[in-house]
Structures are given as C-alpha cells and as structure tokens.
Design an enzyme around this catalytic site. Structure first.
Site, PDB file in Angstrom:
ATOM      1  N   GLN A   1       0.858  -1.178   0.000  1.00  0.00           N
ATOM      2  CA  GLN A   1       0.000   0.000   0.000  1.00  0.00           C
ATOM      3  C   GLN A   1       0.906   1.244   0.000  1.00  0.00           C
ATOM      4  O   GLN A   1       2.061   1.174   0.437  1.00  0.00           O
ATOM      5  CB  GLN A   1      -0.879  -0.131   1.265  1.00  0.00           C
ATOM      6  CG  GLN A   1      -1.934   0.879   1.455  1.00  0.00           C
ATOM      7  CD  GLN A   1      -1.581   1.729   2.632  1.00  0.00           C
ATOM      8  OE1 GLN A   1      -0.569   2.443   2.568  1.00  0.00           O
ATOM      9  NE2 GLN A   1      -2.346   1.646   3.705  1.00  0.00           N
TER      10      GLN A   1
ATOM     11  N   TYR B   1       1.677   3.796   1.632  1.00  0.00           N
ATOM     12  CA  TYR B   1       2.462   4.324   2.759  1.00  0.00           C
ATOM     13  C   TYR B   1       3.385   3.299   3.403  1.00  0.00           C
ATOM     14  O   TYR B   1       3.896   3.509   4.494  1.00  0.00           O
ATOM     15  CB  TYR B   1       1.527   4.956   3.799  1.00  0.00           C
ATOM     16  CG  TYR B   1       0.756   6.084   3.176  1.00  0.00           C
ATOM     17  CD1 TYR B   1       1.412   7.257   2.785  1.00  0.00           C
ATOM     18  CD2 TYR B   1      -0.594   5.964   2.900  1.00  0.00           C
ATOM     19  CE1 TYR B   1       0.735   8.272   2.158  1.00  0.00           C
ATOM     20  CE2 TYR B   1      -1.283   6.983   2.277  1.00  0.00           C
ATOM     21  CZ  TYR B   1      -0.610   8.137   1.907  1.00  0.00           C
ATOM     22  OH  TYR B   1      -1.285   9.140   1.279  1.00  0.00           O
ATOM     23  N   LYS B   2       3.623   2.169   2.720  1.00  0.00           N
ATOM     24  CA  LYS B   2       4.553   1.176   3.250  1.00  0.00           C
ATOM     25  C   LYS B   2       5.886   1.330   2.492  1.00  0.00           C
ATOM     26  O   LYS B   2       6.154   2.400   1.977  1.00  0.00           O
ATOM     27  CB  LYS B   2       3.950  -0.216   3.139  1.00  0.00           C
ATOM     28  CG  LYS B   2       2.499  -0.296   3.669  1.00  0.00           C
ATOM     29  CD  LYS B   2       2.366   0.115   5.144  1.00  0.00           C
ATOM     30  CE  LYS B   2       0.943   0.486   5.501  1.00  0.00           C
ATOM     31  NZ  LYS B   2       0.143  -0.584   6.035  1.00  0.00           N
ATOM     32  N   HIS B   3       6.679   0.250   2.414  1.00  0.00           N
ATOM     33  CA  HIS B   3       8.041   0.455   1.899  1.00  0.00           C
ATOM     34  C   HIS B   3       8.197   0.233   0.397  1.00  0.00           C
ATOM     35  O   HIS B   3       9.231   0.568  -0.174  1.00  0.00           O
ATOM     36  CB  HIS B   3       9.032  -0.391   2.704  1.00  0.00           C
ATOM     37  CG  HIS B   3       9.005  -0.002   4.159  1.00  0.00           C
ATOM     38  ND1 HIS B   3       9.564  -0.758   5.154  1.00  0.00           N
ATOM     39  CD2 HIS B   3       8.457   1.080   4.779  1.00  0.00           C
ATOM     40  CE1 HIS B   3       9.358  -0.157   6.322  1.00  0.00           C
ATOM     41  NE2 HIS B   3       8.684   0.948   6.118  1.00  0.00           N
TER      42      HIS B   3
END
Ligand SMILES: *Cc1c(COP(=O)(O)O)cnc(C)c1O
Length: 396
Positions: free
Chosen positions: A189, A191-193
C-alpha cells in the site's frame, strides 16, 4: 517563526523502470496474472520469485492487499471459527479486521513503552487463553525481542504469523523480519516500503499452508502455473477443500513493484538517515520520551513515534494544533475519536467481550506518530524536529 510546507503524504514517484514495465503490460493487454504466453513468466510470477529470493523463503504469493494476506494466512493456517488469536492491542485496523474476517477471536496483548508487544503479558495470555495462533504485528516498525517471541511460540505451540507491513527491509540479529514465523504478510500500500497503491505479499515455509493460500487467493485451478508454490501434489486436497476468495495481484502492480524491491535496501538507508535527523534533535528535549531500540533491531524509519508522558490530553491537543499551524502533521493514538490510521483497540466495537487494557490505554494516551516520506530532505527533517521541540517546550 519557521514553518514547514511540504506534504506528509507525498511519496516519491514510481521509478522510471516501473513505469516502463507497466506500460509494456498495458500494451500487451495481459494484466491478469494467469494470462501468460506458453513458457512466459508474467510480472507477478517474477515478483514472487524475486521476493522469495530476497527473503530467503521457499514460497511466496502476491495478493490484493496486506490485510487480505493476513486474512487468508490465518485461514490457511487452519484457524477454525471461534479460535483465539493472540495479537497486539497496539496495531492498525486491518489486523483486527483480518482476525474478524477469518472467524477468529482476538486476545489482545498489551504494548510496552518501547511500543512493542509486552512479552510478559503475551506469556500470561498464551497460558491463560490456550490460543494456538499469534498474529504478531510489528506495528510502526518496532520489533520486539524476537528470540523471546520464538521461545514463547515454542513453549505454547503457537503458530506465528508476522505482520510485516512496516518491517519490509528490517531485521533482528541479522535475520530478516518475516522469516521468524510460520507465515509472514507484507503490504505494498502507498504508505509502506514499496508502493503499488494496494498490494500484499504472503510468504511461508509450509507447503500445505501455501497450497491453501494459493487456492484462497483465487487460482482458478491454475496453481500449477505458480513458480513459488509447492508441487501440484500438495494441492490434492486443497484444490477441493478451499474456497476461492478472489484476491490476486495483477501484472500491472507487480511491474511497478519489482524495481522498487530492487531498490529497497537503498531506500531503507534513506529512511533511516531521515529518522536519525529527526530523532537526534528531539532526543534533546526532556519532555519527549523515545523508545529504547536494541542493537539487534535493524528497523526502517519510515515513521517516528514518541511520547509526551507528562502531558495532559489538553496539552497534547495543543501540541498537535500548534505543530499543524507550523506545517508539521502529528498523529495521536490517544485521541478519543479515531482519525487517520490511529484507531485504537477500544474503537473496534465489532469485537465481542473486549476487555479493557489500562496499561495499553495509558501508553497510547501520550503516543504521537509522524510519517517521514522520502520526499523530505535531511534539512526538512531537521526543521521539522526543531519545530516539534519548540512547540513541545512552549506547551509544557
Ligand atoms: C498497512 C498495514 C497492514 C495492511 O495493510 P493493507 O492496507 O491491507 O495493505 C497491516 N498491518 C499494519 C500494521 C499496517 O500498517
């Protein structure tokens, strides 16, 4: 007075290689993961191969989201309706949501003031509840003592599912997060890495679990086409006994993710430089509590958490408001009304017989959180940190 004016939700663009690969997929028209030419490996196949190799695990399944991966991981692990699942009280809403979706009943474990799962409470609740599953959420990237976690899992015969939404790229004593448990789930998603808007990766070392996960994800009996799943014999029963809960990843997302995975190590270093830039400055403010992070923990500083232990809710509300006026966006896990990603265990009212957790509540009451996107420079991070210190001292 200095003001910061960049967005806390602005991620970097998709690398050009990913854009080019995505265009190729679109030109081919073959977006579905099983829509491959004879002998061809599609982008999803390649992503699964590359992620399994990166992590050093035998099996990998790309799916629609991190929360979806957790949901089918628990079902594939054999969870039956009503089975108890130990999990962190301090986590993100998709975690209790996935437990609920799989028919499990959460047993929430307290958080420590280092923002990790409380291992004494875990042991107590493992003993008292008789749970056979631990869904361990490395919430906001904080790794608990993994050696002790494994010892507890062995002692109480717990099936360990790691939620690595914030620990892709992290490790404990040199061992990658996601390789401790029986199953690990990652998110892609925004906002992850790694960022494909939505997306998830499920990895495991168990052939039977993977066979079921592939069937759940909706393989249309094309499981033999997978490259990071067990041989077809492993599907003898699973193919008839496992419902299709459609949640595959498509080639477009995988095409975007592959170059980001190749860059992951560099990106993690950049996040940590930014984390350190903020951390080094706010550490000088005596009102701010920062978690103890042991040497064994190599984390990815894509966000930062800190507490204002002596502040009242009114003071914290003021800190947030004044920071916002100066362009610094803090999230608060103590807010009575869940906002953004800060929902708290007591806002998950669909869960029956939720006990109260005063220790967790006291810790979340003063816990603040800030995203650190890679679009910030080191100077930006220093400015932000100085604003936070100014405001905290002003509101003290
Ligand atoms: C983001 C996240 C997930 C799952 O994410 P999806 O949005 O479903 O991909 C799970 N756990 C935690 C702690 C997360 O932050």
């Amino acid at each position: 007075m200095k003001v910061f004016n960049k967005s806390f939700t602005q991620q970097e663009p998709i690398p050009q290689k990913g854009i080019d690969a995505a265009l190729e997929v679109m030109k081919s028209g073959r977006l579905h993961r099983y829509n491959t030419l004879p002998g061809e490996k599609g982008e999803v196949d390649l992503l699964e191969l590359e992620f399994a190799e990166y992590l050093g695990v035998p099996y990998c399944l790309a799916c629609a989201s991190g929360g979806y991966a957790i949901h089918i991981a628990m079902r594939a692990a054999g969870l039956q309706p009503g089975d108890k699942v130990l999990s962190n009280a301090f986590t993100l809403a998709p975690v209790p949501g996935a437990i609920h979706n799989s028919g499990g009943e959460p047993v929430f474990v307290d958080v420590t003031d280092d923002y990790c799962i409380d291992l004494d409470d875990l042991e107590l609740k493992a003993r008292e509840s008789g749970a056979k599953f631990l869904l361990l959420s490395h919430m906001r990237g904080h790794l608990a003592d993994m050696d002790r976690i494994i010892a507890i899992c062995n002692q109480y015969d717990l099936f360990l599912i790691e939620d690595c939404a914030h620990t892709m790229g992290a490790s404990w004593n040199g061992v990658k997060s996601g390789t401790f448990g029986d199953v690990a789930c990652f998110s892609a998603q925004t906002y992850k890495h790694i960022n494909s808007g939505e997306g998830g990766l499920l990895t495991t070392k168990h052939a039977d679990v993977m066979a079921k996960a592939v069937m759940y994800s909706g393989s249309y009996m094309l499981f033999a086409n997978h490259h990071k799943a067990p041989p077809v014999e492993a599907f003898d029963d699973a193919r008839y006994e496992t419902p299709n809960y459609s949640g595959r990843m498509d080639n477009l997302r995988a095409a975007i993710l592959r170059p980001q995975l190749a860059d992951l190590e560099t990106q993690c270093k950049r996040w940590n430089e930014r984390y350190d830039a903020v951390n080094d400055i706010i550490a000088n403010c005596s009102s701010i509590h920062l978690p103890n992070r042991p040497e064994a923990e190599v984390f990815v500083g894509s966000s930062i958490q800190f507490s204002l232990p002596t502040f009242t809710p009114e003071q914290i509300t003021k800190v947030i408001a004044v920071c916002e006026e100066r362009g610094v966006m803090l999230k608060w896990f103590g807010n009575a009304v869940p906002m953004g990603y800060t929902s708290r265990y007591d806002s998950w009212k669909y869960i029956k017989d939720m006990p109260s957790l005063p220790t967790t509540e006291a810790i979340l009451a003063t816990l603040l959180d800030m995203r650190i996107p890679l679009t910030f420079t080191l100077e930006d991070c220093q400015l932000i940190a100085n604003i936070i210190v100014d405001v905290v001292e002003e509101c003290f």
